[in-house]
Motif scaffolding. Structure first.
Motif, PDB file in Angstrom:
ATOM      1  N   GLN A 178       0.830  -1.196   0.000  1.00 46.82           N
ATOM      2  CA  GLN A 178       0.000   0.000   0.000  1.00 46.82           C
ATOM      3  C   GLN A 178       0.872   1.256   0.000  1.00 46.82           C
ATOM      4  OE1 GLN A 178      -3.717  -0.704   2.615  1.00 46.82           O
ATOM      5  NE2 GLN A 178      -2.073  -1.786   3.646  1.00 46.82           N
ATOM      6  N   GLU A 179       0.233   2.416  -0.178  1.00 43.09           N
ATOM      7  CA  GLU A 179       0.964   3.680  -0.136  1.00 43.09           C
ATOM      8  C   GLU A 179       1.700   3.827   1.193  1.00 43.09           C
ATOM      9  OE1 GLU A 179      -2.087   6.599  -0.565  1.00 43.09           O
ATOM     10  OE2 GLU A 179      -1.933   6.658  -2.751  1.00 43.09           O
ATOM     11  N   PRO A 180       2.934   4.330   1.182  1.00 41.36           N
ATOM     12  CA  PRO A 180       3.635   4.570   2.442  1.00 41.36           C
ATOM     13  C   PRO A 180       2.850   5.515   3.344  1.00 41.36           C
ATOM     14  CG  PRO A 180       5.140   4.733   0.585  1.00 41.36           C
ATOM     15  CD  PRO A 180       3.757   4.649   0.007  1.00 41.36           C
ATOM     16  N   VAL A 181       2.850   5.207   4.629  1.00 38.94           N
ATOM     17  CA  VAL A 181       2.099   5.974   5.628  1.00 38.94           C
ATOM     18  C   VAL A 181       3.037   6.986   6.284  1.00 38.94           C
ATOM     19  CG1 VAL A 181       0.861   5.802   7.821  1.00 38.94           C
ATOM     20  CG2 VAL A 181       0.477   4.099   6.026  1.00 38.94           C
ATOM     21  N   VAL A 182       2.530   8.191   6.509  1.00 38.13           N
ATOM     22  CA  VAL A 182       3.336   9.281   7.084  1.00 38.13           C
ATOM     23  C   VAL A 182       3.211   9.285   8.601  1.00 38.13           C
ATOM     24  CG1 VAL A 182       3.635  11.779   7.220  1.00 38.13           C
ATOM     25  CG2 VAL A 182       3.180  10.686   5.012  1.00 38.13           C
TER      26      VAL A 182
ATOM     27  N   GLY B  66      11.114   0.675  -3.823  1.00 40.71           N
ATOM     28  CA  GLY B  66       9.959  -0.045  -3.292  1.00 40.71           C
ATOM     29  C   GLY B  66      10.098  -0.439  -1.848  1.00 40.71           C
ATOM     30  N   ILE B  67      11.080   0.138  -1.127  1.00 39.09           N
ATOM     31  CA  ILE B  67      11.325  -0.204   0.269  1.00 39.09           C
ATOM     32  C   ILE B  67      10.792   0.913   1.160  1.00 39.09           C
ATOM     33  CG2 ILE B  67      13.094  -0.657   2.018  1.00 39.09           C
ATOM     34  CD1 ILE B  67      14.889  -1.690  -0.271  1.00 39.09           C
ATOM     35  N   GLY B  68       9.855   0.582   2.036  1.00 34.81           N
ATOM     36  CA  GLY B  68       9.330   1.568   2.967  1.00 34.81           C
ATOM     37  C   GLY B  68       7.821   1.521   3.054  1.00 34.81           C
ATOM     38  N   ASP B  69       7.316   1.169   4.235  1.00 35.46           N
ATOM     39  CA  ASP B  69       5.866   1.081   4.448  1.00 35.46           C
ATOM     40  C   ASP B  69       5.342   2.235   5.280  1.00 35.46           C
ATOM     41  OD1 ASP B  69       5.313  -1.682   3.228  1.00 35.46           O
ATOM     42  OD2 ASP B  69       7.006  -2.059   4.556  1.00 35.46           O
ATOM     43  N   THR B  70       6.167   2.732   6.205  1.00 35.84           N
ATOM     44  CA  THR B  70       5.888   3.991   6.883  1.00 35.84           C
ATOM     45  C   THR B  70       7.167   4.807   6.835  1.00 35.84           C
ATOM     46  OG1 THR B  70       6.504   3.159   9.083  1.00 35.84           O
ATOM     47  CG2 THR B  70       4.186   2.976   8.461  1.00 35.84           C
ATOM     48  N   ILE B  71       7.022   6.131   6.873  1.00 38.05           N
ATOM     49  CA  ILE B  71       8.205   6.990   6.835  1.00 38.05           C
ATOM     50  C   ILE B  71       8.096   8.091   7.880  1.00 38.05           C
ATOM     51  CG2 ILE B  71       8.528   6.565   4.373  1.00 38.05           C
ATOM     52  CD1 ILE B  71       7.620   9.438   3.854  1.00 38.05           C
ATOM     53  N   ARG B  72       9.264   8.477   8.393  1.00 39.86           N
ATOM     54  CA  ARG B  72       9.352   9.665   9.237  1.00 39.86           C
ATOM     55  C   ARG B  72      10.568  10.471   8.805  1.00 39.86           C
ATOM     56  NH1 ARG B  72      11.286  10.744  15.472  1.00 39.86           N
ATOM     57  NH2 ARG B  72      10.901  12.988  15.377  1.00 39.86           N
TER      58      ARG B  72
END
Length: 350
Positions: free
Chosen positions: A19-23, A224-230
């Motif tokens: 899914q889209e990465p979550v912020v 394509g690596i990263g499901d949530t980001i900060r």
């Protein structure tokens, strides 16, 4: 190609599964100050933050978490170090997830207590490895912080939970070094299908931290690596949310919010371009609707270069053209360019 990770749920937010990465962001208020923390959470949520992490350093903070949770709808992650009792108290207070390294909270029975409580409430645990706090034995064996040492540390924590049949896990492997971080995530992504929370830790102040974070997070997301980001910044955490969406938008991974196109200016520029662009940028930060706005310095390239913009200005000699979808609407004197453009922007909002 998007990495296909398993899905975990943090409150109502699904993380992983392509899914889209979550912020995500983290409050820098004292969690024990309920009013200040709620005020900051509200600002973060208004900026588009989808998950908020809170430090829980003691029992008073865990108690405050219950009051905070009662007055916000955004999912909350309790950040726990060393004391399993704070994890249990945070779960009881309504935390939607834990950030906790099971190898750092003591005896196995303590970990089992936390796992049992998480399983009962269907809460995930994020394992967070930081290059600056690796075990001394790992540092000695690898000759200092390395991607291999970070991955080994993460897998040690993962295996503790897996041995207890707990797999609602998310993992992060952060360093202040861009390439060390990127290498660690690449290696971890190849070894497991747990969702990954990505970011460059201790990236620095607003200007320096934005550059390092955009490089590191951008490289990983492009693979394509990263499901949530900060985006970790020594700044108001609302700036982290804005930066995260700019990174996601730049990679074509999220379309929400307004985008600003502006030229650097040159010897042909005869308006106060920098002031105009900064003022428009600030106005756009409060807009959630997808919108592309251009602020161009001259009429030579302005409309042409920004023809894909929804709305914008192209400067002239102490005046400018307001254009919409590449077509000129009208000519406006310089002192009216900003208010006229903002009026047109607001008229386009839903």
């Amino acid at each position: 190609m998007v990495r296909q990770s398993r899905v975990v749920h943090i409150g109502q937010v699904a993380v992983g599964g392509g899914q889209e990465p979550v912020v995500q962001s983290m409050c820098n208020t004292d969690t024990r100050d309920v009013a200040a923390t709620l005020a900051q959470i509200e600002r973060l949520q208004s900026a588009g933050c989808e998950i908020v992490r809170l430090a829980v350093p003691d029992e008073q903070a865990a108690h405050a978490l219950a009051h905070i949770k009662a007055h916000t709808s955004v999912p909350l992650v309790a950040d726990i170090h060393f004391d399993y009792r704070l994890a249990l108290q945070s779960i009881a207070a309504g935390a939607d997830a834990l950030r906790l390294n099971p190898g750092n909270i003591g005896a196995q029975w303590k970990v089992r207590e936390v796992v049992r409580a998480c399983r009962e409430r269907d809460l995930p645990i994020r394992i967070g490895v930081n290059a600056g706090s690796l075990d001394k034995e790992l540092l000695a064996r690898y000759g200092g912080p390395s991607a291999e040492a970070m991955v080994e540390s993460a897998l040690e924590h993962v295996h503790i939970l897996e041995d207890m049949d707990f797999t609602a896990i998310k993992v992060s492997l952060k360093s202040s070094s861009v390439m060390l971080t990127v290498d660690a995530y690449r290696e971890m992504a190849a070894l497991c299908d747990y969702p990954l929370h990505v970011g460059i830790t201790e990236a620095g102040t607003l200007d320096r931290g934005l550059i390092k974070s955009a490089l590191g997070i951008g490289l990983l997301l492009a693979e394509g690596i990263g499901d949530t980001i900060r985006v970790s910044l020594t700044a108001d955490p609302v700036e982290e949310v804005f930066a995260a969406y700019e990174i996601l938008r730049g990679l074509g991974l999220r379309e929400c919010g307004a985008e600003l196109i502006s030229c650097p200016g040159c010897g042909r520029t005869e308006i106060d371009l920098i002031h105009l662009a900064e003022a428009v940028s600030q106005h756009l930060k409060g807009i959630a609707q997808p919108l592309k706005v251009a602020v161009m310095g001259c009429v030579v390239n302005g409309p042409g270069e920004a023809r894909e913009a929804d709305i914008g200005i192209a400067g002239g000699k102490q005046q400018g053209l307001i254009f919409k979808h590449g077509e000129v609407l009208r000519k406006v004197p310089e002192d009216r360019l900003l208010p006229e453009l903002l009026k047109e922007i607001d008229a386009m909002l839903w």
